[in-house]
Design a protein around this motif. Structure first.
Motif, mmCIF file in Angstrom:
data_model
loop_
_atom_site.group_PDB
_atom_site.id
_atom_site.type_symbol
_atom_site.label_atom_id
_atom_site.label_comp_id
_atom_site.label_asym_id
_atom_site.label_seq_id
_atom_site.Cartn_x
_atom_site.Cartn_y
_atom_site.Cartn_z
ATOM 1 N N SER B 188 0.832 -1.202 0.000
ATOM 2 C CA SER B 188 0.000 0.000 0.000
ATOM 3 C C SER B 188 0.871 1.258 0.000
ATOM 4 O O SER B 188 0.567 2.232 -0.688
ATOM 5 C CB SER B 188 -0.908 -0.003 1.228
ATOM 6 O OG SER B 188 -0.144 -0.242 2.393
ATOM 7 N N GLU B 189 1.992 1.206 0.747
ATOM 8 C CA GLU B 189 2.887 2.361 0.789
ATOM 9 C C GLU B 189 3.574 2.536 -0.570
ATOM 10 O O GLU B 189 3.693 3.638 -1.098
ATOM 11 C CB GLU B 189 3.920 2.161 1.903
ATOM 12 C CG GLU B 189 4.881 3.321 2.097
ATOM 13 C CD GLU B 189 4.186 4.635 2.423
ATOM 14 O OE1 GLU B 189 3.113 4.613 3.048
ATOM 15 O OE2 GLU B 189 4.713 5.689 2.037
ATOM 16 N N MET B 190 3.997 1.416 -1.136
ATOM 17 C CA MET B 190 4.688 1.459 -2.425
ATOM 18 C C MET B 190 3.780 1.992 -3.530
ATOM 19 O O MET B 190 4.217 2.692 -4.440
ATOM 20 C CB MET B 190 5.176 0.052 -2.796
ATOM 21 C CG MET B 190 6.372 -0.387 -2.017
ATOM 22 S SD MET B 190 7.832 0.583 -2.402
ATOM 23 C CE MET B 190 7.984 1.580 -0.952
ATOM 24 N N ALA B 191 2.479 1.659 -3.434
ATOM 25 C CA ALA B 191 1.536 2.116 -4.455
ATOM 26 C C ALA B 191 1.480 3.638 -4.480
ATOM 27 O O ALA B 191 1.189 4.242 -5.509
ATOM 28 C CB ALA B 191 0.149 1.544 -4.180
ATOM 29 N N LEU B 192 1.801 4.265 -3.340
ATOM 30 C CA LEU B 192 1.752 5.725 -3.264
ATOM 31 C C LEU B 192 3.086 6.364 -3.632
ATOM 32 O O LEU B 192 3.137 7.522 -4.017
ATOM 33 C CB LEU B 192 1.369 6.153 -1.841
ATOM 34 C CG LEU B 192 -0.049 5.788 -1.418
ATOM 35 C CD1 LEU B 192 -0.223 6.011 0.072
ATOM 36 C CD2 LEU B 192 -1.060 6.611 -2.204
ATOM 37 N N ILE B 193 4.168 5.641 -3.462
ATOM 38 C CA ILE B 193 5.502 6.235 -3.633
ATOM 39 C C ILE B 193 6.146 5.867 -4.964
ATOM 40 O O ILE B 193 6.771 6.700 -5.608
ATOM 41 C CB ILE B 193 6.434 5.777 -2.473
ATOM 42 C CG1 ILE B 193 6.010 6.422 -1.155
ATOM 43 C CG2 ILE B 193 7.871 6.136 -2.781
ATOM 44 C CD1 ILE B 193 6.925 6.073 0.017
ATOM 45 N N ALA B 194 5.991 4.602 -5.375
ATOM 46 C CA ALA B 194 6.868 4.074 -6.421
ATOM 47 C C ALA B 194 6.292 4.221 -7.832
ATOM 48 O O ALA B 194 5.081 4.274 -8.028
ATOM 49 C CB ALA B 194 7.167 2.608 -6.137
ATOM 50 N N ASP B 195 7.194 4.308 -8.815
ATOM 51 C CA ASP B 195 6.823 4.239 -10.221
ATOM 52 C C ASP B 195 7.047 2.817 -10.735
ATOM 53 O O ASP B 195 6.409 2.383 -11.675
ATOM 54 C CB ASP B 195 7.717 5.154 -11.060
ATOM 55 C CG ASP B 195 7.712 6.564 -10.529
ATOM 56 O OD1 ASP B 195 6.622 7.079 -10.247
ATOM 57 O OD2 ASP B 195 8.807 7.131 -10.383
ATOM 58 N N HIS B 196 8.023 2.168 -10.113
ATOM 59 C CA HIS B 196 8.453 0.875 -10.600
ATOM 60 C C HIS B 196 8.618 -0.041 -9.393
ATOM 61 O O HIS B 196 8.950 0.428 -8.306
ATOM 62 C CB HIS B 196 9.792 1.030 -11.332
ATOM 63 C CG HIS B 196 10.132 -0.163 -12.164
ATOM 64 N ND1 HIS B 196 9.762 -0.275 -13.479
ATOM 65 C CD2 HIS B 196 10.786 -1.307 -11.859
ATOM 66 C CE1 HIS B 196 10.175 -1.433 -13.959
ATOM 67 N NE2 HIS B 196 10.789 -2.077 -12.996
ATOM 68 N N LEU B 197 8.358 -1.314 -9.580
ATOM 69 C CA LEU B 197 8.457 -2.241 -8.452
ATOM 70 C C LEU B 197 9.452 -3.354 -8.756
ATOM 71 O O LEU B 197 9.471 -3.905 -9.854
ATOM 72 C CB LEU B 197 7.094 -2.887 -8.163
ATOM 73 C CG LEU B 197 5.957 -1.941 -7.770
ATOM 74 C CD1 LEU B 197 4.652 -2.719 -7.657
ATOM 75 C CD2 LEU B 197 6.281 -1.235 -6.469
ATOM 76 N N VAL B 198 10.300 -3.618 -7.768
ATOM 77 C CA VAL B 198 11.155 -4.801 -7.812
ATOM 78 C C VAL B 198 10.750 -5.624 -6.598
ATOM 79 O O VAL B 198 10.904 -5.181 -5.468
ATOM 80 C CB VAL B 198 12.648 -4.426 -7.753
ATOM 81 C CG1 VAL B 198 13.503 -5.669 -7.553
ATOM 82 C CG2 VAL B 198 13.064 -3.696 -9.025
ATOM 83 N N ILE B 199 10.171 -6.797 -6.862
ATOM 84 C CA ILE B 199 9.614 -7.590 -5.765
ATOM 85 C C ILE B 199 10.465 -8.835 -5.537
ATOM 86 O O ILE B 199 10.772 -9.571 -6.472
ATOM 87 C CB ILE B 199 8.150 -7.971 -6.060
ATOM 88 C CG1 ILE B 199 7.339 -6.695 -6.318
ATOM 89 C CG2 ILE B 199 7.552 -8.767 -4.899
ATOM 90 C CD1 ILE B 199 5.895 -6.932 -6.687
ATOM 91 N N LEU B 200 10.868 -9.000 -4.282
ATOM 92 C CA LEU B 200 11.697 -10.147 -3.900
ATOM 93 C C LEU B 200 10.904 -11.102 -3.034
ATOM 94 O O LEU B 200 10.017 -10.693 -2.289
ATOM 95 C CB LEU B 200 12.905 -9.693 -3.065
ATOM 96 C CG LEU B 200 14.048 -8.922 -3.697
ATOM 97 C CD1 LEU B 200 15.218 -8.879 -2.713
ATOM 98 C CD2 LEU B 200 14.483 -9.558 -4.989
#
Lengths: 308, 310
Positions: B188-200
């Motif tokens: 949820s936080e990343m959805a507000l901050i990020a343009d791109h996602l790297v998921i581990l």
């Protein structure tokens, strides 16, 4: 790789008050071009070349700041200084007020310089502690991660820390040793005791006091890098420099006679003793410094090898 | 730019990072996402050379971090807000870092202003709250005005104001063309901050995808309620792919809010709720990582309970 840039999720934020000034003083002058058009330091855009000597000097400056900006390290420096001056003064007062006639075999130089260095054995612990906590405080607090991010070359860091510790201990104990000498002279003179000494020997004793304690602090730092634990490192300094030589009594006499001068207590004391007996002052100091070098190099090797 | 090539790190029998290859591009905020223990922090530590990889390498600006002459001018990192001696004043902490990289005292004052700690610069770091500690860590990261910024869970312990401030800061840093890598375990936080996602997950790369693509890959639904729920249900049923009861409302899949509203309007139905539901991003993330969560709370399966009762 291909990558689509998603629409900004917080478009109003751009250029907000949080935007750092890129042209500010102290900021990478070598990175040319506007970062918006030439982003990230790519190949060909290099920071100013900094040699190892500069890197060590900068690390030493940073480490010096660290030692001076903590109460614990400042306290250790102060304790070392107070030990030297106060014990010297006590000893001088003792020589003046003692009832018995002065030992005729003692020269004036022996009395003056002997009193001057009487605080070294106590200052030893303060210097060792300073050397230890300058390193172990970083591990205990987690600062080591910030430190290594700023100075990732670990040899540079160990060298910088060693220089900083030596600078602080050498300067502070040199001042304290001079104060101790002056105090002793004043007290003895006021009691009518002769205070004439050989200037060369006097200088060697005063400087030797500071040198000896600096090396003690370096041994502390070396054990700090090796063990990361304050208690363990202090115990190791005492073990190597105090307990181990005491065990020489267990050696057979002929062996002990050969080995004794090179043990850290005898070799270490030679440089500040008015009349060293078993080994010359500078040979003794070289041997003592070699102990510190071995411990410090072992510490540096450990830091290079280990994860943080 | 951060280039990570075939990076592996093992601690004993645990593989924290497992043959990770990924490039973090400049100019965008990259969210580094994964459950606790997925290897996010370890990867960052490897990039900084704090830990030594078992194989592979991480390059920043084309070389290993330790090869940079003044590394704070290359990468600013916040790994742990507690990486500060509690007995040292905030300003002294920054001065020591600055001194080691040939950064002047003016910049120290500047970053203290920037993170809002100028008034407490002379307080000991040990007196700081977690949020102030985070701000000090961010100040340290920005000290060298670096083209690469790497922050591990920067919003931890921040108050709502602080969280918004961090979001804006990251956005402006990316807009200036910097590489911004920010980790979190919260989608949820990343959805507000990020343009791109790297998921581990368990040290392996699960996804390297733009937020837009991630959103597009997930199907959202519309939550809708009317004064006449049964009439609404029969109205929407033929148009939607799925209509399921959701408390007092209906969860409608396969239709937009506008389409639902028009149908209701034309049929003369009064809508009392019409909400687009984006929880699907979170669901997509959970689906992606569910096999890779290291520490999972034991949730008893209903069938197990039944068999135990029998």
């Amino acid at each position: 790789m291909s990558r689509t840039t998603a629409p900004s999720v917080a478009p109003t934020a751009a250029g907000g008050p949080g935007r750092p000034a890129r042209t500010a003083a102290g900021v990478a002058p070598a990175r040319g071009g506007s970062p918006a058009t030439a982003p990230a330091a790519g190949h060909g855009v290099r920071p100013p070349a900094v040699g190892t000597v500069t890197a060590v000097r900068r690390a030493a400056r940073a480490e010096l700041l660290k030692v001076l900006t903590l109460r614990s390290t400042r306290a250790a420096v102060l304790v070392a200084m107070i030990s030297l001056v106060v014990l010297a003064a006590f000893m001088a007062v003792g020589s003046v007020v003692q009832e018995a006639p002065p030992d005729p075999s003692l020269s004036a130089a022996d009395v003056v310089l002997g009193a001057t260095v009487s605080g070294v054995t106590l200052a030893f612990y303060a210097a060792a502690t300073l050397g230890v906590i300058a390193v172990t405080g970083e591990y205990a607090s987690g600062t080591i991660r910030s430190t290594l991010a700023a100075v990732p070359r670990r040899g540079v860091l160990v060298a910088g820390k060693a220089l900083a510790v030596v600078t602080v201990v050498l300067a502070s104990t040199l001042v304290a040793a001079v104060l101790a000498l002056v105090t002793v002279r004043l007290v003895l003179a006021s009691g009518g005791v002769p205070t004439a000494t050989d200037p060369a020997v006097t200088a060697r004793v005063v400087v030797g006091t500071a040198l000896h304690l600096s090396v003690v602090a370096l041994v502390g730092s070396g054990f700090g890098w090796l063990l990361h634990s304050t208690a363990g490192a202090i115990a190791s300094v005492v073990g190597l420099l105090v307990v181990l030589p005491a065990l020489a009594f267990l050696l057979p006499r002929p062996v002990a006679d050969v080995v004794r001068p090179f043990l850290p207590d005898v070799a270490g004391a030679a440089v500040y003793q008015p009349v060293p007996d078993l080994i010359g002052p500078w040979t003794g100091f070289a041997v003592f410094a070699a102990y510190a070098a071995v411990v410090l190099l072992a510490g540096a090797a450990a830091v290079r090898r280990r994860d943080v | 730019m951060i280039e990570i090539r075939d990076l592996t790190k093992r601690y004993g029998s645990t593989t924290a990072v497992d043959h990770l290859t990924v490039t973090i591009a400049p100019g965008v905020v990259t969210g580094f996402l994964g459950p606790n223990g997925a290897g996010k922090s370890t990867t960052m530590r490897l990039v900084l050379g704090l830990d030594r990889p078992d194989s592979g390498q991480a390059l920043v600006g084309g070389r290993p971090y330790a090869r940079h002459e003044e590394p704070l001018r290359q990468v600013g990192a916040l790994l742990d807000a507690r990486a500060v001696h509690p007995g040292r004043r905030a300003v002294d902490h920054l001065r020591t870092l600055a001194a080691s990289n040939g950064i002047g005292p003016a910049r120290v004052r500047e970053v203290l202003e920037l993170v809002g700690l100028a008034d407490v610069a002379r307080s000991r770091a040990g007196t700081f709250s977690l949020g102030m500690g985070q701000r000090l860590g961010i100040a340290a990261a920005l000290l060298g005005d670096p083209p690469v910024v790497m922050l591990d869970e920067p919003v931890n312990g921040l108050d709502p104001d602080g969280i918004i401030w961090v979001r804006r800061l990251l956005r402006s840093l990316a807009d200036e063309g910097r590489t911004v890598l920010v980790s979190s375990h919260l989608m949820s936080e990343m959805a507000l901050i990020a343009d791109h996602l790297v998921i581990l997950g368990r040290g392996r790369l699960l996804a390297d995808v733009s937020l837009a693509d991630m959103i597009a890959s997930t199907s959202g639904h519309v939550r809708v309620a009317a004064t006449q729920p049964d009439a609404l249900h029969s109205l929407l049923r033929p148009h939607a792919t799925l209509v399921t009861p959701d408390g007092d409302a209906l969860a409608v899949t396969g239709m937009g809010t506008e389409q639902v509203a028009r149908l209701a309007h034309d049929a003369g139905l009064l809508l009392v709720e019409l909400t687009p539901v984006h929880a699907s991003l979170e669901e997509a993330y959970l689906r992606l990582t569910q096999h890779d969560v290291e520490y999972r709370a034991a949730v008893p399966d209903p069938t197990d309970l039944r068999s135990a009762a029998a």
